[in-house]
Design an enzyme around this catalytic site. Structure first.
Site, PDB file in Angstrom:
ATOM      1  CB  CYS A 115      76.617  78.137  65.671  1.00 48.48           C
ATOM      2  SG  CYS A 115      75.551  78.764  64.159  1.00 48.48           S
ATOM      3  CG  ASP A 132      70.603  83.571  67.279  1.00 50.54           C
ATOM      4  OD1 ASP A 132      71.361  82.778  67.542  1.00 50.54           O
ATOM      5  OD2 ASP A 132      70.422  84.108  66.272  1.00 50.54           O
TER       6      ASP A 132
END
Ligand code: RUB
Length: 309
Positions: free
Chosen positions: A125, A194
């Site tokens: 990512c 996250d």
């Protein structure tokens, strides 16, 4: 409500602003600007406005705990007058934004020590915190190269590849399904976060758990770069972390899907990586084993059970 809040919320929702750290800082900055321009006379009005702002921002994306943490840190106040409460919030937001940047610098410094000269680093990512460690190691003169996964379906890996390219770091971009075949050449995996639960479970971009499994099987260290505000206090109370389910049209186009009457698309944006696959979490408070998540939440974030929603 001031435009800045809706504008920021819309940018987070549409992923124009994305990545757990960036959405936290953007929310905090929006709160600051909003409060600077807020014109209310009573404390009751002020509290109502702040509550609305909190809920608009927090409800944009469900998974990254950095968002509610940043909103809470920035919008908390104890004063009883509007002027004083405004001052407090502006100061809190300012401090949060500054400390978020400082945290990245410290993570870069600490993370870079885990990267040896000649290393091949795999990342997934687009994580500001993970990339900070890679860039710092490069700045120290280490000869390193990076393998970046494409990160389907939104392809944030392309952002990573460009960022590293522009920094002068040799990068190989691969499709997500090529991870197993390339792992033999990889020395270290670094990803962002996250959310991190109290038991050390990592929540990060979909595909992270596969990477961790493969790294573990190949005896390659798997480390996480995460600011302390990515740890989730509510998981102490047993709250589960919600995984965002995104539009099927990110995976295939609508017209094509409409021809497939027996096909449904699942598009979860994040997944869970158990603590046992994580060698180390690099935070601005130091490098810790995932089992120390509770200590970060309790001692470092400084929140008690009474503070939790
Ligand atoms: C981004 C993502 C990142 C983390 C950490 O997902 O999963 O790895 O947010 O990033 P999305 P950072 O693109 O869906 O927001 O270290 O920059 O906070």
């Amino acid at each position: 409500m001031n435009d800045i809040i809706h504008e920021t919320a819309q940018k987070i929702e549409s992923m124009e602003i994305r990545g757990a750290g960036r959405i936290a800082v953007a929310a905090s900055n929006a709160i600051k600007i909003y409060v600077e321009n807020l014109n209310v006379s009573s404390m009751e009005e002020f509290k109502n406005e702040i509550n609305q702002v909190r809920s608009v921002l927090i409800n944009t994306r469900p998974t990254a705990v950095s968002l509610p943490n940043a909103v809470k840190i920035s919008s908390t106040f104890k004063s009883n007058t509007v002027d004083e409460a405004k001052k407090e919030i502006i100061e809190n937001a300012d401090n949060f934004i500054k400390s978020a940047q400082k945290a990245i610098d410290s993570i870069g410094e600490i993370g870079s020590r885990r990267i040896s000269n000649g290393s091949v680093i795999l990342t997934h990512c687009n994580s500001h915190a993970a990339i900070a460690s890679i860039k710092k190691a490069f700045d120290q003169g280490k000869s390193i190269s990076v393998v970046a996964t494409e990160s389907r379906p939104r392809k944030q890996g392309l952002i990573t590849a460009k960022e590293l390219n522009d920094y002068g770091i040799k990068t190989t971009l691969i499709v997500d399904s090529a991870v197993m075949s390339i792992m033999k050449k990889v020395d270290l995996v670094i990803v962002g976060a996250d959310s991190i639960a109290v038991n050390g479970t990592l929540v990060n971009k979909i595909g992270t758990s596969q990477l961790a499994l493969i790294a573990n099987e190949s005896r390659v260290n798997f480390i996480v770069a995460a600011e302390t505000y990515k740890f989730s206090p509510n998981t102490i109370l047993g709250q589960k972390i919600d995984i965002e389910e995104r539009s099927p049209y990110e995976v295939v186009d609508a017209e094509y899907l409409s021809t497939l009457e027996n096909v449904t698309i699942k598009n979860p944006a994040f997944d869970f990586t158990p603590a046992e696959y994580i060698d180390l979490i690099i935070t601005e408070a130091g490098a810790i084993p995932p089992q120390m998540a509770y200590v970060i939440i309790r001692d470092y974030l400084g929140w008690t059970l009474e503070d939790l929603d």
